[in-house]
Design a protein around this motif. Structure first.
Motif, short mmCIF file in Angstrom:
data_model
loop_
_atom_site.label_atom_id
_atom_site.label_comp_id
_atom_site.label_asym_id
_atom_site.label_seq_id
_atom_site.Cartn_x
_atom_site.Cartn_y
_atom_site.Cartn_z
N PRO A 1 7.11 -4.17 -10.93
CA PRO A 1 6.75 -2.96 -11.69
C PRO A 1 5.28 -2.98 -12.11
N GLY A 2 4.77 -1.79 -12.39
CA GLY A 2 3.41 -1.69 -12.90
C GLY A 2 2.35 -1.49 -11.86
N GLN A 3 2.74 -1.31 -10.57
CA GLN A 3 1.73 -1.20 -9.51
C GLN A 3 0.97 0.12 -9.56
N GLU A 4 1.47 1.08 -10.34
CA GLU A 4 0.71 2.32 -10.49
C GLU A 4 -0.51 2.13 -11.38
N HIS A 5 -0.56 0.99 -12.09
CA HIS A 5 -1.67 0.70 -12.99
C HIS A 5 -2.55 -0.45 -12.51
N ASP A 6 -1.95 -1.42 -11.82
CA ASP A 6 -2.68 -2.62 -11.41
C ASP A 6 -2.28 -3.03 -10.01
N PRO A 7 -3.20 -3.66 -9.25
CA PRO A 7 -2.85 -4.16 -7.92
C PRO A 7 -1.75 -5.21 -8.00
N ILE A 8 -0.91 -5.25 -6.98
CA ILE A 8 0.23 -6.15 -6.99
C ILE A 8 -0.19 -7.62 -7.09
N SER B 1 -2.34 -8.89 -8.92
CA SER B 1 -2.56 -9.26 -10.32
C SER B 1 -1.27 -9.29 -11.12
N LEU B 2 -0.17 -8.86 -10.49
CA LEU B 2 1.11 -8.78 -11.20
C LEU B 2 2.13 -9.80 -10.72
N SER B 3 1.85 -10.46 -9.59
CA SER B 3 2.80 -11.43 -9.03
C SER B 3 2.03 -12.46 -8.22
N LYS B 4 2.72 -13.53 -7.88
CA LYS B 4 2.11 -14.55 -7.02
C LYS B 4 2.16 -14.08 -5.57
N CYS B 5 1.02 -14.18 -4.89
CA CYS B 5 0.91 -13.82 -3.48
C CYS B 5 0.31 -15.00 -2.73
N TYR B 6 0.57 -15.08 -1.44
CA TYR B 6 0.01 -16.18 -0.66
C TYR B 6 -1.51 -16.08 -0.58
N TYR B 7 -2.00 -14.88 -0.26
CA TYR B 7 -3.43 -14.63 -0.26
C TYR B 7 -3.65 -13.14 -0.48
N SER B 8 -4.53 -12.79 -1.42
CA SER B 8 -4.81 -11.39 -1.72
C SER B 8 -3.48 -10.66 -1.93
N ASP B 9 -3.20 -9.60 -1.16
CA ASP B 9 -1.92 -8.89 -1.30
C ASP B 9 -0.97 -9.22 -0.17
N LYS C 1 0.81 -1.22 0.00
CA LYS C 1 0.00 0.00 0.00
C LYS C 1 0.85 1.27 0.00
N GLU C 2 1.82 1.31 -0.93
CA GLU C 2 2.65 2.50 -1.06
C GLU C 2 1.94 3.57 -1.87
N ASP C 3 2.30 4.83 -1.61
CA ASP C 3 1.69 5.95 -2.32
C ASP C 3 1.87 5.79 -3.83
N GLY C 4 0.80 6.04 -4.57
CA GLY C 4 0.86 5.97 -6.02
C GLY C 4 0.55 4.61 -6.59
N CYS C 5 0.48 3.59 -5.74
CA CYS C 5 0.19 2.24 -6.21
C CYS C 5 -1.31 1.96 -6.11
N LYS C 6 -1.76 0.97 -6.89
CA LYS C 6 -3.14 0.52 -6.81
C LYS C 6 -3.28 -0.47 -5.67
N ASN C 7 -4.34 -0.32 -4.87
CA ASN C 7 -4.58 -1.29 -3.82
C ASN C 7 -5.45 -2.43 -4.33
N GLU C 8 -5.85 -3.34 -3.44
CA GLU C 8 -6.61 -4.51 -3.87
C GLU C 8 -7.99 -4.15 -4.39
N GLU C 9 -8.45 -2.92 -4.11
CA GLU C 9 -9.73 -2.44 -4.64
C GLU C 9 -9.56 -1.67 -5.94
N ASN C 10 -8.32 -1.64 -6.46
CA ASN C 10 -7.98 -0.94 -7.69
C ASN C 10 -8.12 0.57 -7.55
N LEU C 11 -7.95 1.07 -6.32
CA LEU C 11 -7.90 2.50 -6.06
C LEU C 11 -6.46 2.94 -5.89
#
Length: 412
Positions: free
Chosen positions: A372-379, A381-389, A291-301
């Motif tokens: 990379p790309g977290q300013e456009h898509d939640p993390i 959706s860009l990498s493997k995570c254990y659960y959600s983010d 949840k860093e500034d400028g990145c998309k969160n799990e709600e795509n905000l």
């Protein structure tokens, strides 16, 4: 499922907890008959909606007096472990008590990473739990055998979390789920030993972080009056009430229940103490900032940074330094005790060299495993995570396991 209004609320945390208020902010047609006109100051709306919020929350929160399942009293064989000398991670349950707005997403990811490396169950489940007899309402639970990791929201003592407050606090703080996990009665019903840990932070900063999180996506409605209104309706000592093992618990009781109470402002130091206590390599503690500034969160905000405490309006600072502080004295005592205990453990275990080693390892690993790309898509959706983010890009961090285990001085 009308009874499960809270099911969606818990998934969305604070904004869904402010169910009617959020509906007003979104202009939802289904709420228009119950809400003031949209030109009303948001702080005024916040205060006007408090009674309606409480009524709706009360419809979700089950009665505090509901008795536990009869079978539960017969299953009290589990032990809560305060230190790692009595345990092996591979044959113990690991529970992270996830207080909102305390780097809890990162703490969940670390907990799941430890579990994944040491054969615990529930790594990829939102709320995995072993015993059906210990769960009042299992709709959110995935049944897994012990040993298990549990890393999600929920207080240890749910029956009295809001004993002197409005039921809406359950939803605002993601405190009490229908399954009541991970309450102490359910923990003591487990067969294997259990290690609990959590993270606390400066109470004022946590309160303001919670406020900004509640207004995510609606930042334009934030003003000084809104902040004052929020702080005036803030339920005190959330962290203490969230983590206490019983309604009568003291600070001594709390610290004798947890294997570690970490501190957000000393997060990396806390992780080194956790690794040394559990006797696992430092690579088990690796993480990406969430949840860093400028990145998309799990709600795509898009996550928008908020002012520091020194940059807040003077009236907000004055409120936090006057009325807020004495009302939240238990949380401040909890933070002071956590800092003192953390410093003592670092000194007793001679961990300063390990802390420097971990900071170097973490810097290298985070640079190598950045997504990379977290300013456009939640993390997620860009990498493997254990659960959600939780614990994202873990496969990249796994490359550091051999190096870390080879240099581990406390590992079994």
């Amino acid at each position: 499922e009308p009874h499960y209004i809270g099911r969606r609320a818990m998934m969305n945390l604070n904004v869904a907890a402010l169910l009617l208020f959020s509906c007003f902010l979104a202009g939802g047609a289904q709420c228009e008959s119950n809400l003031p006109s949209s030109d009303v100051d948001p702080a005024t709306v916040f205060l006007q909606m408090n009674e309606q919020l409480s009524n709706r929350a009360a419809a979700f929160v089950e009665p505090r007096s509901k008795p536990l399942a009869p079978q539960l009293a017969q299953l009290t064989t589990g032990r809560v472990l305060q230190n790692g000398s009595e345990m092996r991670v591979e044959t113990s349950n690991l529970i992270f008590v996830r207080i909102p707005k305390t780097a809890s997403t990162t703490g969940c990811g670390v907990s799941r990473r430890i579990a994944a490396h040491h054969g615990l169950n529930g790594v990829f489940d939102r709320r995995g739990w072993p015993s059906k007899t210990a769960v009042l309402d299992p709709k959110l639970v995935t049944w897994v055998p012990e040993p298990v990791v549990f890393a999600d929201h929920g207080v240890l003592e749910p029956e009295h979390f809001t004993e002197s407050a409005s039921p809406v606090a359950d939803l605002l703080e993601a405190a009490v789920y229908p399954d009541r996990l991970p309450r102490m009665a359910a923990i003591r019903a487990l067969q294997l030993p259990t290690f609990l840990w959590t993270v606390v932070r400066d109470p004022a900063k946590r309160a303001m972080s919670n406020l900004y999180f509640a207004f995510r996506g609606r930042e334009s409605l934030m003003n000084t009056a809104t902040k004052v209104a929020f702080l005036q309706t803030f339920h005190p000592n959330v962290m203490f009430r969230y983590t206490r093992p019983t309604a009568e618990a003291t600070l001594d009781d709390l610290f004798s229940t947890y294997g570690l109470v970490g501190v957000l402002e000393r997060f990396d130091e806390s992780l080194v103490v956790l690794a040394a206590t559990l006797k696992v390599p430092l690579s088990d503690m690796l993480y990406l900032p969430s949840k860093e500034d400028g990145c998309k969160n799990e709600e795509n905000l898009t996550i928008i940074g908020h002012p520091s405490m020194d940059e807040e309006p003077q009236v907000v600072q004055d409120l936090l330094n006057s009325k807020f502080r004495p009302e939240n004295q238990l949380d401040y005592q909890l933070l002071d005790r956590a800092n003192q205990t953390l410093s003592n453990k670092i000194a007793q275990m001679k961990l300063k060299p390990a802390i420097n080693t971990f900071k170097d390892l973490l810097a290298r690993a985070q640079k190598d495993c950045d997504v990379p790309g977290q300013e456009h898509d939640p993390i997620a959706s860009l990498s493997k995570c254990y659960y959600s983010d939780n614990g994202c890009n873990y496969e990249c961090f796994d490359k550091y396991d051999a190096e870390s285990r080879a240099s581990c001085t406390w590992c079994d």
